[in-house]
Structures are given as structure tokens and as C-alpha cells.
Design a protein around this motif. Structure first.
Motif, PDB file in Angstrom:
ATOM      1  N   ASP A  59      58.157 -31.758 -24.652  1.00  0.00           N
ATOM      2  CA  ASP A  59      57.850 -33.006 -25.014  1.00  0.00           C
ATOM      3  C   ASP A  59      56.765 -32.896 -26.123  1.00  0.00           C
ATOM      4  O   ASP A  59      55.757 -31.887 -26.065  1.00  0.00           O
ATOM      5  CB  ASP A  59      56.986 -33.629 -23.697  1.00  0.00           C
ATOM      6  CG  ASP A  59      57.292 -35.234 -23.762  1.00  0.00           C
ATOM      7  OD1 ASP A  59      57.888 -35.795 -24.657  1.00  0.00           O
ATOM      8  OD2 ASP A  59      56.438 -35.792 -22.919  1.00  0.00           O
ATOM      9  N   LYS A  96      65.922 -32.100 -25.897  1.00  0.00           N
ATOM     10  CA  LYS A  96      65.492 -31.745 -24.534  1.00  0.00           C
ATOM     11  C   LYS A  96      66.833 -31.407 -23.725  1.00  0.00           C
ATOM     12  O   LYS A  96      66.507 -30.286 -22.909  1.00  0.00           O
ATOM     13  CB  LYS A  96      65.029 -33.044 -23.876  1.00  0.00           C
ATOM     14  CG  LYS A  96      63.651 -33.319 -24.083  1.00  0.00           C
ATOM     15  CD  LYS A  96      63.119 -34.328 -23.368  1.00  0.00           C
ATOM     16  CE  LYS A  96      61.705 -34.629 -23.874  1.00  0.00           C
ATOM     17  NZ  LYS A  96      60.773 -35.226 -22.715  1.00  0.00           N
ATOM     18  N   ASP A 116      57.122 -31.358 -19.859  1.00  0.00           N
ATOM     19  CA  ASP A 116      57.090 -32.408 -18.978  1.00  0.00           C
ATOM     20  C   ASP A 116      57.416 -32.109 -17.350  1.00  0.00           C
ATOM     21  O   ASP A 116      57.360 -31.002 -17.128  1.00  0.00           O
ATOM     22  CB  ASP A 116      58.099 -33.534 -19.517  1.00  0.00           C
ATOM     23  CG  ASP A 116      59.324 -33.340 -19.339  1.00  0.00           C
ATOM     24  OD1 ASP A 116      59.975 -32.197 -18.777  1.00  0.00           O
ATOM     25  OD2 ASP A 116      60.304 -33.898 -20.113  1.00  0.00           O
ATOM     26  N   SER A 117      57.416 -33.176 -16.723  1.00  0.00           N
ATOM     27  CA  SER A 117      57.619 -33.090 -15.146  1.00  0.00           C
ATOM     28  C   SER A 117      58.625 -32.276 -14.806  1.00  0.00           C
ATOM     29  O   SER A 117      59.056 -31.740 -13.686  1.00  0.00           O
ATOM     30  CB  SER A 117      57.421 -34.512 -14.356  1.00  0.00           C
ATOM     31  OG  SER A 117      58.541 -35.222 -14.962  1.00  0.00           O
ATOM     32  N   ASN A 118      59.886 -32.266 -15.811  1.00  0.00           N
ATOM     33  CA  ASN A 118      61.125 -31.592 -15.549  1.00  0.00           C
ATOM     34  C   ASN A 118      61.238 -30.343 -16.141  1.00  0.00           C
ATOM     35  O   ASN A 118      62.380 -29.730 -16.322  1.00  0.00           O
ATOM     36  CB  ASN A 118      62.234 -32.665 -16.209  1.00  0.00           C
ATOM     37  CG  ASN A 118      62.297 -33.944 -15.414  1.00  0.00           C
ATOM     38  OD1 ASN A 118      62.123 -33.982 -14.169  1.00  0.00           O
ATOM     39  ND2 ASN A 118      62.630 -35.031 -15.832  1.00  0.00           N
ATOM     40  N   GLU A 119      59.997 -29.986 -16.636  1.00  0.00           N
ATOM     41  CA  GLU A 119      59.830 -28.405 -17.457  1.00  0.00           C
ATOM     42  C   GLU A 119      60.733 -28.479 -18.741  1.00  0.00           C
ATOM     43  O   GLU A 119      61.502 -27.342 -18.907  1.00  0.00           O
ATOM     44  CB  GLU A 119      60.375 -27.542 -16.599  1.00  0.00           C
ATOM     45  CG  GLU A 119      59.424 -27.200 -15.462  1.00  0.00           C
ATOM     46  CD  GLU A 119      58.102 -26.687 -15.830  1.00  0.00           C
ATOM     47  OE1 GLU A 119      57.726 -25.794 -16.430  1.00  0.00           O
ATOM     48  OE2 GLU A 119      57.185 -27.514 -15.111  1.00  0.00           O
ATOM     49  N   LYS A 120      60.950 -29.689 -19.334  1.00  0.00           N
ATOM     50  CA  LYS A 120      61.472 -29.835 -20.785  1.00  0.00           C
ATOM     51  C   LYS A 120      60.463 -29.996 -21.891  1.00  0.00           C
ATOM     52  O   LYS A 120      59.529 -30.640 -21.502  1.00  0.00           O
ATOM     53  CB  LYS A 120      62.553 -30.860 -20.705  1.00  0.00           C
ATOM     54  CG  LYS A 120      63.663 -30.771 -19.669  1.00  0.00           C
ATOM     55  CD  LYS A 120      64.570 -29.676 -20.134  1.00  0.00           C
ATOM     56  CE  LYS A 120      65.582 -29.516 -19.103  1.00  0.00           C
ATOM     57  NZ  LYS A 120      66.510 -28.460 -19.469  1.00  0.00           N
TER      58      LYS A 120
END
Length: 67
Positions: free
Chosen positions: A38, A11, A32-36
Motif C-alpha cells: 500500500d 495489489k 496493509d491488513s491483508n499483507e499487500k
């Protein structure tokens, strides 16, 4: 040993471009919510390698398999 490979991600290397998500034929990946990246459905992975091939940051790769 099975021909199926293990999907691995880093990540910290992911910049959140979403290319791997777009090319995954089985919707195994998502941002994911952090734009990474998953792994959201590991069991559906068919080890096609499209994610690894397309990732410009080398943040996703397949390991193992026919060794």
C-alpha cells in the motif's frame, strides 16, 4: 514536465514479502491488513526506483517522468 515519476502498484500481483517496504528510503510503502503493498505517503516518494528494482513479483513500478 517534472522528472518525478508516478508510483503504481498492482495489489493482485503482490505476495506480501515486504522487500519494497524495507528498501524504501522515505517510508512511502507499507503492508496493509491483508499483507499487500500500500502507498501510505505518496508525497514523500523521490522516484528512486528501489521498490521497482527489488520487487520479485513486478507488483510495483514507476511510470511517467522525463518523457
Amino acid at each position: 514536465m517534472s522528472g518525478k515519476k508516478n508510483l503504481e502498484i498492482k495489489k493482485e500481483w503482490c505476495k506480501g514479502c515486504g522487500i519494497c517496504v524495507a528498501f524504501c528510503p522515505k517510508q512511502v510503502l507499507a503492508l496493509d491488513s491483508n499483507e499487500k503493498i500500500d502507498i501510505v505517503n505518496r508525497d514523500a516518494c523521490i522516484s528512486c526506483g528501489q521498490c521497482e528494482l527489488r520487487c520479485p513479483d513486478f507488483a510495483i513500478f514507476l511510470t511517467g517522468g522525463n518523457e
